[in-house]
Design an enzyme around this catalytic site. Sequence first.
Site, PDB file in Angstrom:
ATOM      1  CG  ASP A 186      53.495  15.657  44.482  1.00  0.00           C
ATOM      2  OD1 ASP A 186      54.120  15.158  43.537  1.00  0.00           O
ATOM      3  OD2 ASP A 186      52.489  15.129  44.983  1.00  0.00           O
ATOM      4  CB  THR A 218      51.692  14.591  39.239  1.00  0.00           C
ATOM      5  OG1 THR A 218      52.681  15.162  40.092  1.00  0.00           O
ATOM      6  CG2 THR A 218      51.535  13.128  39.597  1.00  0.00           C
ATOM      7  CB  THR A 219      54.107  19.238  37.736  1.00  0.00           C
ATOM      8  OG1 THR A 219      54.126  18.989  39.133  1.00  0.00           O
ATOM      9  CG2 THR A 219      53.928  20.722  37.495  1.00  0.00           C
ATOM     10  CG  ASP A 254      56.799  12.239  43.467  1.00  0.00           C
ATOM     11  OD1 ASP A 254      55.793  11.564  43.774  1.00  0.00           O
ATOM     12  OD2 ASP A 254      56.730  13.433  43.159  1.00  0.00           O
TER      13      ASP A 254
END
Length: 543
Positions: free
Chosen positions: A74, A107-108, A403
């Site tokens: 994550d 987020t990545t 998520d």
Amino acid sequence: MAQASAQLLFDESGQPFIVMREQENQKRITGVEAVKSHILAARAVANTLRTSLGPRGLDKMLVSPDGDVTITNDGATIMEKMDVQHHVAKLMVELSKSQDHEIGDGTTGVVVLAGALLEEAEKLIDRGIHPIKIADGFDLACKKALETLDSISDKFPVENRERLVETAQTSLGSKIVNRSIRQFAEIAVDAVLSVADIETKDVNFEMIKMEGKVGGRLEDTILVKGIVIDKTMSHPQMPKEIKNAKVAILTCPFEPPKPKTKHKLDITSTEDFKALRDYERETFETMIRQVKESGATLAICQWGFDDEANHLLQANDLPAVRWVGGPEIELLAIATNARIVPRFSELTKEKLGTAGLVREITFGAAKDRMLSIEECPNSKAVTVFVRGGNKMIIDEAKRALHDALCVIRNLVRDSRIVYGGGSAELAAAIQVAKEADRIDGIEQYAFRAFADALESIPMALAENSGLAPIEALSDLKAKQIETGNSFLGIDAVFAGTNDMKEQKVIETLLSKREQISLATQVVRMILKIDDVRVPDDEKMGPY
């Protein structure tokens, strides 16, 4: 080391004091050198996350100074737990946190995109283009990319549960829970739909509680329409199951009142001690009677009580739970429609809550027990009860579920979607590159650079999936231009088709727009810094 110069001055009363000049003790970087230093630092952080992108992305192991181990892919968690020292690299950490707070997923991708934009900006700076011109060009290109995303987006049927599950599966595909992906996707969808208000497009995440317990398998994870708390009945002989419970929620302790000031009690005889004991017993019995008279069949207390009170509760057939925390008390009150009562004298029938079933659930060889409050009148409070072989797996499963919950929440807020596998980025890159041919000024270079940076997402997906990245990307780009189908992406799971609509790889438009906007804003901020002063003892390296 340069000596700090000093000056002797006097104040109004004639007392001397020394003023030290420490300007010489600061390190300073200016101009292109400063911009390149920042780009290097930000890219170093982005490259750390690049290999974690997509369903075949790899995990990172992070060990804290205390020896706590976290294994995750994550992006927000990796960035939060990385020990980043460099001031500009910290901006990338903030970027990932912003995406996590606002959207919850992607987020990545947002960090990888920002790293790619900075890499392209460095090439343009080497060609002599001013950083502000590059930043302005990126802003215009970002607007064009967002327009393209709007034009290729599809409307999503939020009322169709099966389609929502497919979307949650896309989010969970790259996580540790992907072996029981369907089950976790259904849990995420059912949890959000339980607490969502479809009319106002609002989802209150505070109503979704996540509780984890080590032991069992990931497949044992369940969604409870009610509240699960890590407590048991206060006395082992109290009933383990109560049907149609009338719940009294108390924030007052089961003990005799104490003076608020410091006090001392001298007991000089047996009679005094007996009188004190009788007073305590009478107080406990009065409290229990007040609870019983209100009609309550279960007392949930925020504070503890001693063995004597516990014995009297058992003797009077009043099951009780002690040491229930503040947030759980509030959730229980919402779920059971109870009022939180601060004094026994204020307890009335109207302030009681109801629950169809209150039971102790046991699991594992050690017979660990927890309390489940189910069939509540207000079904808008739910608990996801996560099981797993160790604490690390449970923590990662909770992050994965968070998520997925965020993805479903975003669909409730805005039901437009784009397709994954890098197809949306590639479609935007093709349109931005076309737009570059229509621009006369220097900004056309920034437009082409922006298009190349967008292509870094499908390229990273191909690389992480074991495909030849340049070959896979050029083949895909040619197919998109030839067919005009913007749903073609990288077949990362080798399903045999590049059509992401057919593969049901779905991403929310809200998330994708936010990724491109946030990455562009941070890159603009970094490109505008041309002078840095830091104390001499601080590092200026990439981290």
